[in-house]
Design an enzyme around this catalytic site. Sequence first.
Site, PDB file in Angstrom:
ATOM      1  CD  GLU A 176    -119.363  -6.030  64.005  1.00  0.00           C
ATOM      2  OE1 GLU A 176    -118.656  -5.013  64.171  1.00  0.00           O
ATOM      3  OE2 GLU A 176    -119.464  -6.623  62.913  1.00  0.00           O
TER       4      GLU A 176
ATOM      5  CD  GLU B 220    -117.482  -7.089  56.287  1.00  0.00           C
ATOM      6  OE1 GLU B 220    -118.411  -6.654  57.015  1.00  0.00           O
ATOM      7  OE2 GLU B 220    -116.308  -6.695  56.399  1.00  0.00           O
TER       8      GLU B 220
END
Length: 389
Positions: free
Chosen positions: A300, A193
């Site tokens: 997020e 990520e």
Amino acid sequence: MIIPGIHSSKFCGCILIFIIINLFSILSKGFVYARSIKQNESFKSIKLENGDVIDCVHIYEQPAFSHHLLKNHTIQIKPSSDPTSQLRENFEIKPLEDVFEACHCLEGTIPIIRNNKMNFSISTFQSVHLNYSNVTFKNPPGREYAQASILNGRYYGAQAALNVWHPVVLENEVSLAQFWVVGEQGNLRETVEAGWEVNPVHNDTKFFIYWTADNYVHTGCVNLLCPGFVQTNRKYPIGATIKPVSTFGGKQYDIFIKIYKDKKTGNWWLQLQDQVLGYWPKHLFKILSENANRVTWGGEILNHRRVGRQTGTHMGSGRFPSEGYGKAAYFSTLGYVDDLNVMRTPGNFLIPYASRPQCYDVHVVNKISPQFGKYFYYGGPGYSDRCTG
């Protein structure tokens, strides 16, 4: 570091020539071999304008080599190849020096931020749980998402330009914009990520990376705070502050991130702007040692619900996607790498998901822009008249 002197003689001269030729041969193939180095040896320290102190550490003294799977790992200095792109957008990738302050550590060393103030633990990071049989998403507790995904393929990398902001973040919470390259099989999830984040500990917008090999249970961490990622770039530290950031109704700034699997070694390379920063070795993974089967782009936030309702932490710019360019945050230039090592657009295969669209939403634009390629808007303010639960 001082190199021991060499006495002049024909014999020693021949040995020196032999060493130089072999060293050149090793470097030209893109690898550097391990040697014994004094633990935690630092060659140089640099203080950046934002107050961060950078230690230039020998490339084999970085945290990665404390990992039991990397004890005898040979560093790959550069990728063996770069994916061929079939994307047609006119997005300009600016030099990384326009985003990060360069450190210029000595050859053979890499920059590591000292006492990196990150409000993260393994439990901070998660990805949405996905049921592939009926394509339903399930949130991990305490998190909200607004994202878009491609599923059920064999993916060997991905890219995106991430619109950069400095959102409002409440105490002990985090706001992220990132993409996940994911390998999933049964209950096992592996990820690599990268993106940007803001949390009140440092109160800057910072670049970050993350990985896990067991669904965020025991393995993985942010940046270089645990063994795993191998940094090869000597100028730019992982976890640095990103400047400038976008302003509402004003100039917009992006960072370009690409993650791709090396076709020869299987390592997962990370590129930020025009610079390759390093890689996650294939030996860290089981599923990702072959390929990914999901790519997700989006925002997020960590939501503690301290007062019994939705947090006021912002995602993206803190505005809803409907407000559009210059106001809402976006991801653009989306792409994925196929099994022919070609970067392709996800086209109409993007699946949007917003865990609480009244608080944070996502809107995928159903066209390919000449400037932005495939793109979407995302984000929101959290608690508001529209989001009260």
